[in-house]
Design an enzyme around this catalytic site. Structure first.
Site, PDB file in Angstrom:
ATOM      1  N   SER A  17     -32.934  19.649  -4.267  1.00 18.92           N
ATOM      2  CA  SER A  17     -33.155  21.075  -4.539  1.00 18.92           C
ATOM      3  C   SER A  17     -34.240  21.333  -5.589  1.00 18.92           C
ATOM      4  O   SER A  17     -35.088  22.223  -5.384  1.00 18.92           O
ATOM      5  CB  SER A  17     -31.849  21.759  -4.946  1.00 18.92           C
ATOM      6  OG  SER A  17     -30.974  21.787  -3.847  1.00 18.92           O
ATOM      7  N   LYS A  66     -18.148  23.552  -6.201  1.00 18.65           N
ATOM      8  CA  LYS A  66     -18.317  24.759  -5.375  1.00 18.65           C
ATOM      9  C   LYS A  66     -17.097  25.689  -5.391  1.00 18.65           C
ATOM     10  O   LYS A  66     -17.254  26.911  -5.341  1.00 18.65           O
ATOM     11  CB  LYS A  66     -18.650  24.365  -3.939  1.00 18.65           C
ATOM     12  CG  LYS A  66     -20.053  23.804  -3.758  1.00 18.65           C
ATOM     13  CD  LYS A  66     -20.336  23.539  -2.291  1.00 18.65           C
ATOM     14  CE  LYS A  66     -21.782  23.115  -2.110  1.00 18.65           C
ATOM     15  NZ  LYS A  66     -22.172  23.108  -0.701  1.00 18.65           N
ATOM     16  N   ASP A 102     -24.519  28.340   2.880  1.00 20.88           N
ATOM     17  CA  ASP A 102     -24.525  27.156   3.750  1.00 20.88           C
ATOM     18  C   ASP A 102     -24.395  27.514   5.241  1.00 20.88           C
ATOM     19  O   ASP A 102     -25.153  27.006   6.066  1.00 20.88           O
ATOM     20  CB  ASP A 102     -23.389  26.193   3.365  1.00 20.88           C
ATOM     21  CG  ASP A 102     -23.677  25.435   2.067  1.00 20.88           C
ATOM     22  OD1 ASP A 102     -24.867  25.210   1.756  1.00 20.88           O
ATOM     23  OD2 ASP A 102     -22.714  25.056   1.381  1.00 20.88           O
ATOM     24  N   ALA A 126     -12.934  21.290  11.563  1.00 18.46           N
ATOM     25  CA  ALA A 126     -12.408  22.580  11.111  1.00 18.46           C
ATOM     26  C   ALA A 126     -12.240  22.580   9.594  1.00 18.46           C
ATOM     27  O   ALA A 126     -11.389  23.275   9.058  1.00 18.46           O
ATOM     28  CB  ALA A 126     -11.080  22.877  11.814  1.00 18.46           C
ATOM     29  N   ASN A 149     -10.743  20.042  16.767  1.00 15.38           N
ATOM     30  CA  ASN A 149     -10.498  19.294  15.529  1.00 15.38           C
ATOM     31  C   ASN A 149      -9.379  18.291  15.740  1.00 15.38           C
ATOM     32  O   ASN A 149      -8.490  18.517  16.553  1.00 15.38           O
ATOM     33  CB  ASN A 149     -10.107  20.276  14.409  1.00 15.38           C
ATOM     34  CG  ASN A 149     -10.138  19.623  13.047  1.00 15.38           C
ATOM     35  OD1 ASN A 149     -11.112  18.946  12.714  1.00 15.38           O
ATOM     36  ND2 ASN A 149      -9.100  19.795  12.258  1.00 15.38           N
ATOM     37  N   ARG A 150      -9.488  17.175  15.009  1.00 14.44           N
ATOM     38  CA  ARG A 150      -8.440  16.145  15.116  1.00 14.44           C
ATOM     39  C   ARG A 150      -7.070  16.766  14.859  1.00 14.44           C
ATOM     40  O   ARG A 150      -6.145  16.586  15.633  1.00 14.44           O
ATOM     41  CB  ARG A 150      -8.725  15.039  14.085  1.00 14.44           C
ATOM     42  CG  ARG A 150      -7.670  13.984  14.019  1.00 14.44           C
ATOM     43  CD  ARG A 150      -8.014  12.951  12.985  1.00 14.44           C
ATOM     44  NE  ARG A 150      -8.123  13.517  11.639  1.00 14.44           N
ATOM     45  CZ  ARG A 150      -8.391  12.819  10.550  1.00 14.44           C
ATOM     46  NH1 ARG A 150      -8.594  11.514  10.645  1.00 14.44           N
ATOM     47  NH2 ARG A 150      -8.474  13.392   9.370  1.00 14.44           N
ATOM     48  N   GLN A 153      -3.983  22.146  14.643  1.00 12.36           N
ATOM     49  CA  GLN A 153      -3.546  23.371  13.956  1.00 12.36           C
ATOM     50  C   GLN A 153      -4.666  23.983  13.094  1.00 12.36           C
ATOM     51  O   GLN A 153      -4.803  25.212  13.020  1.00 12.36           O
ATOM     52  CB  GLN A 153      -2.338  23.044  13.085  1.00 12.36           C
ATOM     53  CG  GLN A 153      -1.626  24.280  12.592  1.00 12.36           C
ATOM     54  CD  GLN A 153      -0.666  23.938  11.453  1.00 12.36           C
ATOM     55  OE1 GLN A 153      -0.245  22.790  11.317  1.00 12.36           O
ATOM     56  NE2 GLN A 153      -0.364  24.934  10.644  1.00 12.36           N
ATOM     57  N   ARG A 154      -5.486  23.140  12.492  1.00 13.23           N
ATOM     58  CA  ARG A 154      -6.605  23.666  11.678  1.00 13.23           C
ATOM     59  C   ARG A 154      -7.645  24.337  12.575  1.00 13.23           C
ATOM     60  O   ARG A 154      -8.260  25.333  12.192  1.00 13.23           O
ATOM     61  CB  ARG A 154      -7.269  22.536  10.875  1.00 13.23           C
ATOM     62  CG  ARG A 154      -6.435  22.046   9.721  1.00 13.23           C
ATOM     63  CD  ARG A 154      -7.203  21.003   8.917  1.00 13.23           C
ATOM     64  NE  ARG A 154      -8.026  21.591   7.870  1.00 13.23           N
ATOM     65  CZ  ARG A 154      -8.952  20.913   7.176  1.00 13.23           C
ATOM     66  NH1 ARG A 154      -9.172  19.635   7.440  1.00 13.23           N
ATOM     67  NH2 ARG A 154      -9.646  21.509   6.243  1.00 13.23           N
ATOM     68  N   GLY A 235     -29.502  17.782   9.778  1.00 14.31           N
ATOM     69  CA  GLY A 235     -29.122  18.741   8.744  1.00 14.31           C
ATOM     70  C   GLY A 235     -30.233  19.169   7.795  1.00 14.31           C
ATOM     71  O   GLY A 235     -29.989  19.966   6.883  1.00 14.31           O
ATOM     72  N   GLN A 242     -30.491  26.991   3.560  1.00 14.68           N
ATOM     73  CA  GLN A 242     -29.528  27.455   2.542  1.00 14.68           C
ATOM     74  C   GLN A 242     -30.276  27.691   1.225  1.00 14.68           C
ATOM     75  O   GLN A 242     -29.966  28.616   0.491  1.00 14.68           O
ATOM     76  CB  GLN A 242     -28.306  26.531   2.391  1.00 14.68           C
ATOM     77  CG  GLN A 242     -28.567  25.100   1.885  1.00 14.68           C
ATOM     78  CD  GLN A 242     -28.907  24.986   0.412  1.00 14.68           C
ATOM     79  OE1 GLN A 242     -28.398  25.756  -0.404  1.00 14.68           O
ATOM     80  NE2 GLN A 242     -29.795  24.057   0.058  1.00 14.68           N
TER      81      GLN A 242
HETATM   82  P1  ATR Z   1     -16.045  19.408   4.785  1.00 14.26           P
HETATM   83  O1  ATR Z   1     -15.928  20.430   3.687  1.00 14.26           O
HETATM   84  O2  ATR Z   1     -17.199  18.457   4.600  1.00 14.26           O
HETATM   85  O3  ATR Z   1     -16.029  20.029   6.133  1.00 14.26           O
HETATM   86  P2  ATR Z   1     -13.240  18.710   4.933  1.00 14.26           P
HETATM   87  O4  ATR Z   1     -12.878  20.115   4.617  1.00 14.26           O
HETATM   88  O5  ATR Z   1     -12.502  17.606   4.266  1.00 14.26           O
HETATM   89  O6  ATR Z   1     -14.770  18.443   4.613  1.00 14.26           O
HETATM   90  O7  ATR Z   1     -13.181  18.501   6.529  1.00 14.26           O
HETATM   91  C1  ATR Z   1     -13.406  17.295   7.131  1.00 14.26           C
HETATM   92  C2  ATR Z   1     -13.429  17.467   8.653  1.00 14.26           C
HETATM   93  O8  ATR Z   1     -13.665  16.175   9.241  1.00 14.26           O
HETATM   94  C3  ATR Z   1     -12.096  17.942   9.222  1.00 14.26           C
HETATM   95  O9  ATR Z   1     -12.359  18.675  10.396  1.00 14.26           O
HETATM   96  C4  ATR Z   1     -11.401  16.611   9.539  1.00 14.26           C
HETATM   97  O10 ATR Z   1     -10.396  16.680  10.535  1.00 14.26           O
HETATM   98  P3  ATR Z   1      -8.851  16.961  10.107  1.00 14.26           P
HETATM   99  O11 ATR Z   1      -8.753  18.441   9.870  1.00 14.26           O
HETATM  100  O12 ATR Z   1      -8.059  16.512  11.273  1.00 14.26           O
HETATM  101  O13 ATR Z   1      -8.600  16.154   8.860  1.00 14.26           O
HETATM  102  C5  ATR Z   1     -12.582  15.832  10.086  1.00 14.26           C
HETATM  103  N1  ATR Z   1     -12.318  14.395  10.027  1.00 14.26           N
HETATM  104  C6  ATR Z   1     -12.317  13.610   8.911  1.00 14.26           C
HETATM  105  N2  ATR Z   1     -12.037  12.326   9.243  1.00 14.26           N
HETATM  106  C7  ATR Z   1     -11.843  12.308  10.600  1.00 14.26           C
HETATM  107  C8  ATR Z   1     -11.555  11.264  11.562  1.00 14.26           C
HETATM  108  N3  ATR Z   1     -11.391   9.987  11.188  1.00 14.26           N
HETATM  109  N4  ATR Z   1     -11.463  11.630  12.874  1.00 14.26           N
HETATM  110  C9  ATR Z   1     -11.653  12.912  13.270  1.00 14.26           C
HETATM  111  N5  ATR Z   1     -11.945  13.937  12.407  1.00 14.26           N
HETATM  112  C10 ATR Z   1     -12.035  13.630  11.097  1.00 14.26           C
END
Ligand code: ATR
Length: 275
Positions: A17, A66, A102, A126, A149-150, A153-154, A235, A242
């Site tokens: 930055s 942040k 962002d 998510a 998302n993995r 629910q999120r 990115g 940003q």
């Molecule tokens: P950021 O602010 O960088 O987005 P975060 O809020 O911790 O970081 O989010 C990480 C994201 O990566 C989430 O969507 C997470 O999925 P979960 O909500 O299921 O945790 C995803 N993520 C991290 N490790 C993962 C993995 N091994 N496989 C799939 N998704 C993963």
């Protein structure tokens, strides 16, 4: 009097930055400087007070501050409220206001590509980054956005908050060919050899695949998408935009973003033309 701006974080030495904002200030004849300030979490409040005392014109905030900065600010823009996180602070002479540029930075970067608002978008992830992007896509009037998302629910929660669809990772894999724009926001697959967050078998070769990461410039996910014949977007654009939104809020000047994307890409050892 000469103005000054800053970025605070821990660590901070790696931040691009200061390089970017100093260049813009030079280029646009703004009589100001932009300095990196190393702030430890335990000293955030006193560091913010020091910046105020010394007359900072505005500043950026990077990890891990942040969210922690939020309670100390006088005002929050909607972008910061939605995220409960701030990456930019402005000062109008009275109050320090927090913004989060962002998500809009990502969407501005996306809009430099040949895309249309009606195209089907898939966000993978998510977390915080996905949240900023999902809300920014909504503000920009994309109306067909799905979130996978993995932890399903999120995805459901974020989809409900942004008027998007939640889908499972398995369904996203199966229906990947339906999506024209795919945005990777997780930290999975950052390292060479690590598994990808989802299989790209069903992807259509004309899709645009974006990652929010810029170190490395080409993540394994982008590499795999490129091998499938997709257009890719790393990115760097999100990072530059940003910053450009923050720069504009501080100075009223819209800086040259295209040239900056080239410069930052070169600086990171990449070749913009062949991205
Ligand atoms: P950021 O602010 O960088 O987005 P975060 O809020 O911790 O970081 O989010 C990480 C994201 O990566 C989430 O969507 C997470 O999925 P979960 O909500 O299921 O945790 C995803 N993520 C991290 N490790 C993962 C993995 N091994 N496989 C799939 N998704 C993963």
């Amino acid at each position: 009097m000469k103005k000054w701006y800053a970025v605070i974080g821990d660590p901070i030495a790696h931040s691009l930055s200061p390089f970017m904002h100093d260049l813009w200030m030079d280029e646009h004849g703004v009589d100001a400087s932009y300095i990196p300030v190393h702030v430890k979490p335990a000293r955030l409040k006193e560091s913010f007070d020091a910046l105020k005392t010394l007359g900072v014109g505005g500043f950026n905030i990077t990890l891990p501050h942040k969210q922690a900065i939020v309670p100390f600010l006088d005002e929050l823009d909607e972008t910061a409220i939605i995220m409960d996180a701030v990456n930019t602070v402005t000062f109008d002479g009275q109050s320090y206001k927090g913004w989060n540029t962002d998500g809009d930075g990502f969407v501005r970067s996306l809009m430099t590509e040949q895309i249309a608002l009606h195209e089907k978008v898939l966000i993978i992830g998510a977390g915080g980054a996905a949240r900023g992007i999902a809300f920014a896509l909504k503000r920009a009037n994309f109306h067909d956005v799905s979130i996978a998302n993995r932890t399903y629910q999120r995805a459901e929660e974020l989809a409900a908050a942004t008027g998007s669809e939640a889908i499972t990772m398995q369904d996203a894999e199966k229906s990947l060919g339906d999506f024209r724009i795919i945005i990777q926001t997780t930290s999975v697959g950052l390292a060479e050899g690590e598994a990808l967050p989802l299989s790209l078998d069903q992807i259509q070769p004309d899709s645009l695949v974006a990652d929010i990461i810029y170190t490395p410039l080409e993540t394994p996910f982008l590499k795999a998408a490129k091998e499938k014949g997709c257009r890719i977007l790393n990115g760097v654009g999100m990072f530059v935009y940003q910053g450009a939104i923050a720069f504009e809020k501080w100075t009223g000047i819209r800086p040259d973003t295209e040239k900056m994307i080239h410069i930052i890409t070169d600086k990171l050892g990449g070749n913009y033309v062949n991205r």
